[in-house]
Design an enzyme around this catalytic site. Sequence first.
Site, PDB file in Angstrom:
ATOM      1  CE  LYS A 280      39.113  34.044  37.764  1.00 50.47           C
ATOM      2  NZ  LYS A 280      39.729  34.775  38.884  1.00 50.47           N
TER       3      LYS A 280
ATOM      4  CG  ASP B 237      35.460  38.695  39.055  1.00 52.89           C
ATOM      5  OD1 ASP B 237      34.312  38.816  39.538  1.00 52.89           O
ATOM      6  OD2 ASP B 237      36.021  39.615  38.441  1.00 52.89           O
TER       7      ASP B 237
END
Length: 210
Positions: free
Chosen positions: A121, A139
């Site tokens: 991420k 996310d």
Amino acid sequence: MTKKELALEVIERLKQEYPDAGCTLDYDQAWKLLVSVRLAAQCTDARVNVVVEGLYEKFPTVEALADADEDEIEAIVRPCGLGRSKARDISACMKMIRDEYDGKVPDDFDVLLKLPGVGRKSANLIMGDVFGKPAIVTDTHCIRLVNRIGLVDGIKEPKKVEMALWKIIPPEEGSDFCHRLVYHGRDVCTARTKPYCDRCCLSDVCAKKI
């Protein structure tokens, strides 16, 4: 409508709804985004933006933060939660950038993953926002919304969601698309309350898997 067709429709509608959507973490240099995204784990971006002001006031460069005592870093970042582990990762990451990359954040995804505290991420966020390269940031908002909309089917693991989205999201759209999902997830397709489907720009194409 295929998933790819649905993805293109969702992208266009979110562009209309959130034309200026961008990263909600404040930064003006790549290394600062690295620090902020590590602090953002289990913490709001708004709080991170406040906390880092004090951190950068005391340690304004990669070198200064790399040289800082971990306890000093922890004392400042503690309000973001998980202070000990975050301070340890930030310290180690800055040391590695200073010692191995001449003080500059590398623009290679696989190299970014080698930095302490940097996962997929974070690496995708850096690649998309700092270097303008194709990126998909999975996310919690992204994972929740793409499942609800029907772009993926019951996939919760971030890497698997990312791989599924790469197949249907044009590479040049990925980074901004994920930012817009954050805005939409906060304002409309919320997690802690019932989603506001009545004012959602996607209501007629969404699978509503809530």
